[in-house]
Scaffold this motif. Structure first.
Motif, PDB file in Angstrom:
ATOM      1  N   LEU A 171       0.800  -1.247  -0.005  1.00  0.00           N
ATOM      2  CA  LEU A 171      -0.141   0.048   0.692  1.00  0.00           C
ATOM      3  C   LEU A 171       0.321   1.098   0.439  1.00  0.00           C
ATOM      4  N   ASN A 172       2.019   1.280   0.331  1.00  0.00           N
ATOM      5  CA  ASN A 172       2.856   2.541   0.369  1.00  0.00           C
ATOM      6  C   ASN A 172       2.752   2.781   1.528  1.00  0.00           C
ATOM      7  N   VAL A 173       2.317   2.138   2.578  1.00  0.00           N
ATOM      8  CA  VAL A 173       2.175   3.785   4.073  1.00  0.00           C
ATOM      9  C   VAL A 173       3.296   2.315   4.508  1.00  0.00           C
ATOM     10  N   GLY A 174       2.655   3.082   6.401  1.00  0.00           N
ATOM     11  CA  GLY A 174       3.836   3.053   7.357  1.00  0.00           C
ATOM     12  C   GLY A 174       2.946   1.914   7.821  1.00  0.00           C
ATOM     13  N   VAL A 175       3.947   0.379   8.450  1.00  0.00           N
ATOM     14  CA  VAL A 175       2.382  -0.247   9.869  1.00  0.00           C
ATOM     15  C   VAL A 175       2.156   0.541  10.238  1.00  0.00           C
ATOM     16  N   PRO A 176       2.285   1.200  10.630  1.00  0.00           N
ATOM     17  CA  PRO A 176       1.474   1.385  11.933  1.00  0.00           C
ATOM     18  C   PRO A 176       0.240   2.697  10.877  1.00  0.00           C
ATOM     19  N   THR A 177       0.178   2.663  10.047  1.00  0.00           N
ATOM     20  CA  THR A 177      -0.814   3.234   9.612  1.00  0.00           C
ATOM     21  C   THR A 177      -1.238   2.625   8.807  1.00  0.00           C
ATOM     22  N   TYR A 178      -1.366   1.145   8.415  1.00  0.00           N
ATOM     23  CA  TYR A 178      -2.318   0.091   8.094  1.00  0.00           C
ATOM     24  C   TYR A 178      -2.975  -0.856   9.381  1.00  0.00           C
ATOM     25  N   SER A 179      -1.964  -0.930  10.376  1.00  0.00           N
ATOM     26  CA  SER A 179      -2.476  -1.570  11.507  1.00  0.00           C
ATOM     27  C   SER A 179      -4.313  -0.399  11.698  1.00  0.00           C
ATOM     28  N   ASP A 180      -3.604   0.440  11.895  1.00  0.00           N
ATOM     29  CA  ASP A 180      -4.695   1.629  12.223  1.00  0.00           C
ATOM     30  C   ASP A 180      -6.146   1.015  12.192  1.00  0.00           C
ATOM     31  N   VAL A 181      -6.241   1.127  10.333  1.00  0.00           N
ATOM     32  CA  VAL A 181      -6.961   0.845   9.610  1.00  0.00           C
ATOM     33  C   VAL A 181      -7.531  -0.825   9.406  1.00  0.00           C
ATOM     34  N   GLU A 182      -6.260  -1.392  10.519  1.00  0.00           N
ATOM     35  CA  GLU A 182      -7.195  -3.189  10.186  1.00  0.00           C
ATOM     36  C   GLU A 182      -7.403  -3.325  11.452  1.00  0.00           C
ATOM     37  N   ASP A 218     -10.578   4.674   0.212  1.00  0.00           N
ATOM     38  CA  ASP A 218     -10.972   3.528  -1.843  1.00  0.00           C
ATOM     39  C   ASP A 218      -9.786   3.398  -2.142  1.00  0.00           C
ATOM     40  N   ARG A 219      -8.797   3.398  -2.189  1.00  0.00           N
ATOM     41  CA  ARG A 219      -7.864   3.475  -3.541  1.00  0.00           C
ATOM     42  C   ARG A 219      -7.199   2.194  -3.029  1.00  0.00           C
ATOM     43  N   ILE A 227      -9.153  -0.458  -2.063  1.00  0.00           N
ATOM     44  CA  ILE A 227      -9.737  -1.620  -1.782  1.00  0.00           C
ATOM     45  C   ILE A 227      -8.788  -2.528  -3.198  1.00  0.00           C
ATOM     46  N   PRO A 228      -8.457  -2.073  -4.462  1.00  0.00           N
ATOM     47  CA  PRO A 228      -7.813  -2.233  -5.495  1.00  0.00           C
ATOM     48  C   PRO A 228      -7.189  -3.484  -4.552  1.00  0.00           C
ATOM     49  N   ILE A 229      -5.866  -2.923  -4.632  1.00  0.00           N
ATOM     50  CA  ILE A 229      -4.455  -2.894  -4.202  1.00  0.00           C
ATOM     51  C   ILE A 229      -5.012  -4.737  -3.328  1.00  0.00           C
ATOM     52  N   LEU A 230      -5.949  -4.357  -2.078  1.00  0.00           N
ATOM     53  CA  LEU A 230      -6.342  -5.131  -0.602  1.00  0.00           C
ATOM     54  C   LEU A 230      -6.894  -6.522  -1.352  1.00  0.00           C
ATOM     55  N   SER A 231      -7.101  -5.652  -2.283  1.00  0.00           N
ATOM     56  CA  SER A 231      -7.869  -7.011  -3.270  1.00  0.00           C
ATOM     57  C   SER A 231      -7.290  -8.385  -3.852  1.00  0.00           C
ATOM     58  N   SER A 232      -6.027  -7.104  -4.602  1.00  0.00           N
ATOM     59  CA  SER A 232      -4.957  -7.869  -5.058  1.00  0.00           C
ATOM     60  C   SER A 232      -3.879  -8.925  -3.946  1.00  0.00           C
ATOM     61  N   GLU A 233      -4.082  -8.089  -3.091  1.00  0.00           N
ATOM     62  CA  GLU A 233      -2.657  -9.035  -1.834  1.00  0.00           C
ATOM     63  C   GLU A 233      -3.544 -10.420  -1.243  1.00  0.00           C
ATOM     64  N   PHE A 234      -5.340  -9.699  -0.669  1.00  0.00           N
ATOM     65  CA  PHE A 234      -5.410 -10.643  -0.651  1.00  0.00           C
ATOM     66  C   PHE A 234      -6.466 -12.172  -1.152  1.00  0.00           C
ATOM     67  N   ARG A 235      -6.284 -11.999  -2.588  1.00  0.00           N
ATOM     68  CA  ARG A 235      -6.247 -12.574  -3.734  1.00  0.00           C
ATOM     69  C   ARG A 235      -8.483 -12.980  -3.548  1.00  0.00           C
ATOM     70  N   VAL A 236      -8.659 -11.937  -3.217  1.00  0.00           N
ATOM     71  CA  VAL A 236     -10.082 -11.952  -3.514  1.00  0.00           C
ATOM     72  C   VAL A 236     -11.162 -11.213  -4.358  1.00  0.00           C
ATOM     73  N   THR A 257     -18.554   5.530   2.516  1.00  0.00           N
ATOM     74  CA  THR A 257     -18.006   5.799   3.931  1.00  0.00           C
ATOM     75  C   THR A 257     -16.481   5.305   3.582  1.00  0.00           C
ATOM     76  N   GLU A 258     -16.641   4.199   2.810  1.00  0.00           N
ATOM     77  CA  GLU A 258     -15.376   3.759   2.929  1.00  0.00           C
ATOM     78  C   GLU A 258     -13.901   4.890   2.727  1.00  0.00           C
ATOM     79  N   GLY A 259     -14.104   6.328   1.950  1.00  0.00           N
ATOM     80  CA  GLY A 259     -13.140   6.868   2.015  1.00  0.00           C
ATOM     81  C   GLY A 259     -12.944   7.937   2.112  1.00  0.00           C
ATOM     82  N   ALA A 260     -14.663   8.563   3.849  1.00  0.00           N
ATOM     83  CA  ALA A 260     -14.595   9.187   4.419  1.00  0.00           C
ATOM     84  C   ALA A 260     -12.963   9.968   4.650  1.00  0.00           C
TER      85      ALA A 260
END
Length: 171
Positions: A89-100, A108-109, A111-120, A137-140
């Motif tokens: 995602l080109n973000v820091g681990v703390p940023t991703y952790s906050d979202v997770e 919004d941006r 979603i396609p990257i996560l889709s590819s990474e998680f293969r769903v 709501t996802e892009g708020a």
């Protein structure tokens, strides 16, 4: 994370469906459905979503309460670490952790990257995370963030960004 076999069995029996019928509709074997119902074996994210759609329930209704966040479930199902996803995602681990963990919304941006990474498919991510294209709501979080060209500036910690925004508003 485990599926709530009792709930799955109850939903199936309330509709008068056999395990073979559910297996046919989901695209798996009857013994797989049996393992979900009796041993709590967790289906893949895509099959979990198919089950939820088939029974017209939220996917979280079918899984045990100790599952954590949907992104954590998807990430672990794909065999990835937080740092792997953050790097994609080109973000820091703390940023991703906050979202997770749900402290921040999913941009919004991502979603396609996560889709590819998680293969769903993206729809699985949106559904498991309770997102809807209609509600937007996802892009708020993105709508209120300053626009920054990624090549000119490295990713910014949300607290630093908030501090910078408050300073701009004051002066």
């Amino acid at each position: 994370m485990r599926i709530r076999g009792d709930r799955l069995r109850s939903l199936r029996e309330s509709r008068g469906w056999t395990q073979s019928y559910v297996a046919l509709r989901i695209g798996c074997s009857r013994t797989t459905v049996t393992s979900w119902e009796t041993r709590g074996i967790t289906p893949s994210p895509a099959r979990l979503q198919n089950l939820a759609t088939l029974f017209e329930v939220d996917s979280f209704y079918l899984i045990a309460g100790d599952c954590g966040s949907p992104l954590r479930f998807l990430r672990r199902s794909a065999g990835l670490l937080q740092r792997d996803v953050a790097q994609s995602l080109n973000v820091g681990v703390p940023t991703y952790s906050d979202v997770e963990t749900g402290r921040q919304g999913i941009p919004d941006r991502w979603i396609p990257i996560l889709s590819s990474e998680f293969r769903v498919p993206p729809s699985v991510i949106r559904s498991l995370c309770g997102l809807s294209r209609d509600e937007r709501t996802e892009g708020a979080a993105d709508r209120f963030a300053p626009s920054v060209v990624a090549s000119e500036h490295p990713p910014m910690n949300s607290r630093i960004r908030d501090r910078m925004l408050s300073r701009r508003n004051l002066g």
